[in-house]
Write an enzyme that holds these catalytic residues in place. Structure first.
Site, short mmCIF file in Angstrom:
data_model
loop_
_atom_site.label_atom_id
_atom_site.label_comp_id
_atom_site.label_asym_id
_atom_site.label_seq_id
_atom_site.Cartn_x
_atom_site.Cartn_y
_atom_site.Cartn_z
N ILE A 1 0.87 -1.26 0.04
CA ILE A 1 0.09 0.05 0.16
C ILE A 1 0.88 1.20 0.04
O ILE A 1 2.00 1.25 0.50
CB ILE A 1 -1.00 -0.12 1.29
CG1 ILE A 1 -1.90 1.25 1.17
CG2 ILE A 1 -0.10 -0.04 2.67
CD1 ILE A 1 -3.06 1.12 2.18
N CYS A 2 0.48 2.29 -0.62
CA CYS A 2 1.08 3.56 -0.56
C CYS A 2 2.39 3.54 -1.08
O CYS A 2 2.72 3.05 -2.20
CB CYS A 2 0.94 3.98 0.99
SG CYS A 2 1.55 5.81 1.17
N GLY A 3 3.37 4.24 -0.38
CA GLY A 3 4.87 4.07 -1.04
C GLY A 3 5.47 2.84 -1.41
O GLY A 3 6.52 2.80 -2.21
#
Length: 211
Positions: free
Chosen positions: A102-104
């Site tokens: 998730i995300c970065g």
């Protein structure tokens, strides 16, 4: 250790709110969550929490795990410190063990080439494009995406075959839903009810979950 163990990667600046829905439900449904660090030294999350890893990355084997969980962190975009986690994700996928990012962490997987031939999502398409990866054609405008890996072979060129979940930074609930579906934690009706309860605040979903 059994295949009901989920491994959560921990590193300085990791976004501690992103795995919360996932790990709470996993623990409540018979899974053990173990934290994995680059070293045994404690790390500090983005929220200022101090976490001491249960094991180190070089001790981790995909055969001991049901899932590798990678969260966002500012370190994904400021150098190669977290690249070993992306390389571990490659090892997991080639072994057929699922990975969720998730995300970065999605950018870390992009730099590792793991999104070049798989359906995936992230914060926005141009965030991943900035990594220079070759998977733009497989980007999906969705809150979270699960790629089963069925159409990807594990070949000498590094292609992977384990299932892969990706999500953007604002979607920890949808991310959790995809993971639960992948692991078969809930039957379809209850999975939908869980999502409606925590994502949409739909109180009527309680009846299904408690039924």
């Amino acid at each position: 250790m059994t295949r009901t163990t989920v491994h959560l990667a921990v590193y300085d600046t990791f976004a501690d709110w992103e795995p919360g829905f996932t790990t709470a439900q996993l623990t409540g449904h018979g899974y053990t969550v173990r934290t994995v660090g680059l070293t045994a030294a404690p790390v500090t999350t983005m929220g200022g929490l101090r976490v001491e890893p249960d094991l180190t990355l070089d001790e981790l084997s995909p055969g001991d795990s049901a899932l590798l969980l990678l969260t966002g962190a500012s370190l994904w975009d400021t150098g190669d410190t977290l690249a070993p986690f992306a390389r571990t994700a490659r090892t997991f996928l080639k072994a057929g063990t699922p990975v969720a990012a998730i995300c970065g962490a999605t950018a870390g997987l992009a730099r590792e080439g793991l999104l070049d031939d798989r359906a995936h999502t992230s914060a926005v398409s141009f965030y991943l494009a900035a990594t220079g990866y070759a998977g733009g054609a497989h980007y999906v405008e969705a809150d979270a995406v699960t790629d089963s890996g069925d159409d990807v072979g594990a070949d000498a060129g590094g292609a992977s075959r384990g299932a892969l979940v990706t999500a953007g930074p604002t979607e920890p609930v949808t991310f959790a839903r995809e993971i639960f579906g992948l692991l078969g934690m809930f039957e379809a009706e209850k999975l939908d009810a869980w999502y409606r309860l925590f994502h949409d605040s739909d109180a009527s979903a309680y009846e299904v979950l408690e039924g």
